[in-house]
Design a protein around this motif. Structure first.
Motif, PDB file in Angstrom:
ATOM      1  N   LEU A  13      -5.623  21.023  54.855  1.00  8.68           N
ATOM      2  CA  LEU A  13      -5.461  21.751  53.749  1.00  8.68           C
ATOM      3  C   LEU A  13      -4.269  22.948  54.112  1.00  8.68           C
ATOM      4  N   GLU A  16      -3.221  28.504  50.277  1.00  4.27           N
ATOM      5  CA  GLU A  16      -2.525  29.455  49.277  1.00  4.27           C
ATOM      6  C   GLU A  16      -1.854  30.290  50.308  1.00  4.27           C
ATOM      7  N   ARG A  31      -4.506  18.295  50.818  1.00  4.46           N
ATOM      8  CA  ARG A  31      -4.541  19.135  49.568  1.00  4.46           C
ATOM      9  C   ARG A  31      -3.482  20.321  49.913  1.00  4.46           C
ATOM     10  N   ASP A  33      -2.219  23.895  48.576  1.00  3.58           N
ATOM     11  CA  ASP A  33      -2.346  24.957  47.637  1.00  3.58           C
ATOM     12  C   ASP A  33      -1.176  26.115  47.770  1.00  3.58           C
ATOM     13  N   VAL A  51      -3.199  15.898  47.035  1.00  2.00           N
ATOM     14  CA  VAL A  51      -3.545  16.894  45.706  1.00  2.00           C
ATOM     15  C   VAL A  51      -2.696  17.866  45.977  1.00  2.00           C
ATOM     16  N   SER A  53      -2.024  21.216  44.153  1.00  2.00           N
ATOM     17  CA  SER A  53      -2.873  22.275  43.107  1.00  2.00           C
ATOM     18  C   SER A  53      -2.014  23.030  42.312  1.00  2.00           C
ATOM     19  N   GLU A  54      -2.536  23.328  41.347  1.00  2.00           N
ATOM     20  CA  GLU A  54      -1.796  24.261  40.268  1.00  2.00           C
ATOM     21  C   GLU A  54      -1.122  25.350  40.939  1.00  2.00           C
ATOM     22  N   LYS A  55      -1.439  25.984  42.197  1.00  2.00           N
ATOM     23  CA  LYS A  55      -0.658  27.159  42.917  1.00  2.00           C
ATOM     24  C   LYS A  55       0.172  26.657  43.691  1.00  2.00           C
ATOM     25  N   ALA A  56       0.299  25.490  43.874  1.00  2.00           N
ATOM     26  CA  ALA A  56       1.066  24.762  44.986  1.00  2.00           C
ATOM     27  C   ALA A  56       2.793  24.638  44.376  1.00  2.00           C
ATOM     28  N   ASN A  70      -0.724  19.169  39.998  1.00  2.00           N
ATOM     29  CA  ASN A  70      -1.198  20.063  38.935  1.00  2.00           C
ATOM     30  C   ASN A  70      -0.279  21.334  39.110  1.00  2.00           C
ATOM     31  N   GLY A  71       0.625  21.085  40.120  1.00  2.00           N
ATOM     32  CA  GLY A  71       1.668  22.232  40.261  1.00  2.00           C
ATOM     33  C   GLY A  71       3.011  21.883  40.070  1.00  2.00           C
ATOM     34  N   GLN A  86      -1.757  16.378  35.979  1.00  2.00           N
ATOM     35  CA  GLN A  86      -2.792  17.182  35.261  1.00  2.00           C
ATOM     36  C   GLN A  86      -1.970  18.225  34.389  1.00  2.00           C
TER      37      GLN A  86
END
Length: 130
Positions: A13, A16, A31, A33, A51, A53-56, A70-71, A86
């Motif tokens: 990971l 964030e 993943r 973030d 993955v 993420s939306e914050k990445a 999703n980022g 996403q």
């Protein structure tokens, strides 16, 4: 689905608030973030999972087997198995994929290229209705 016997475990990971500069190589699952400035490359077979993420935020080339975004990715994306975009995914760069699932709201500012031009890739349209 797509010939996978099991989903690889997310073993790494990048959290964030973390910024990594330089190339990131991984096996199994990763993943993100946080932020990566550099290429992200899966090593080994195509049964790897990434993955974003939306914050990445990623600036560099991305390559893995199963990629879920999703980022924001600024750079080319290559998915050797399944690419899932996403609703908040933003890609600025060309995309190569074996199979593509793109949700409403995701955007690509670049060209789409199937991995095997002679084969028709699996394309699944997703909606927010389900």
């Amino acid at each position: 689905m797509f010939g996978w016997k099991k989903t690889p475990h997310i073993r790494t990971l990048i959290g964030e608030g973390t910024v990594v500069q330089g190339e990131v190589r991984f096996t199994d699952g990763l993943r993100i973030d946080g932020e990566v400035v550099g290429n992200i490359v899966a090593t080994g077979d195509k049964r790897t999972m990434l993955v974003i993420s939306e914050k990445a935020k990623v600036t560099g080339k991305v390559r893995a087997g199963h990629v879920i975004i999703n980022g924001l990715v600024t750079g080319p994306v290559e998915s050797e198995d399944l690419l899932e975009l996403q609703p908040k995914a933003r890609i600025v760069g060309d995309v190569k994929y074996e199979a593509l699932e793109m949700h409403q709201g995701a955007t690509i500012d670049g060209e789409l290229h199937p991995m095997k031009a002679e084969d028709k890739p699996a394309l699944k349209l997703a909606s927010n209705n389900g």
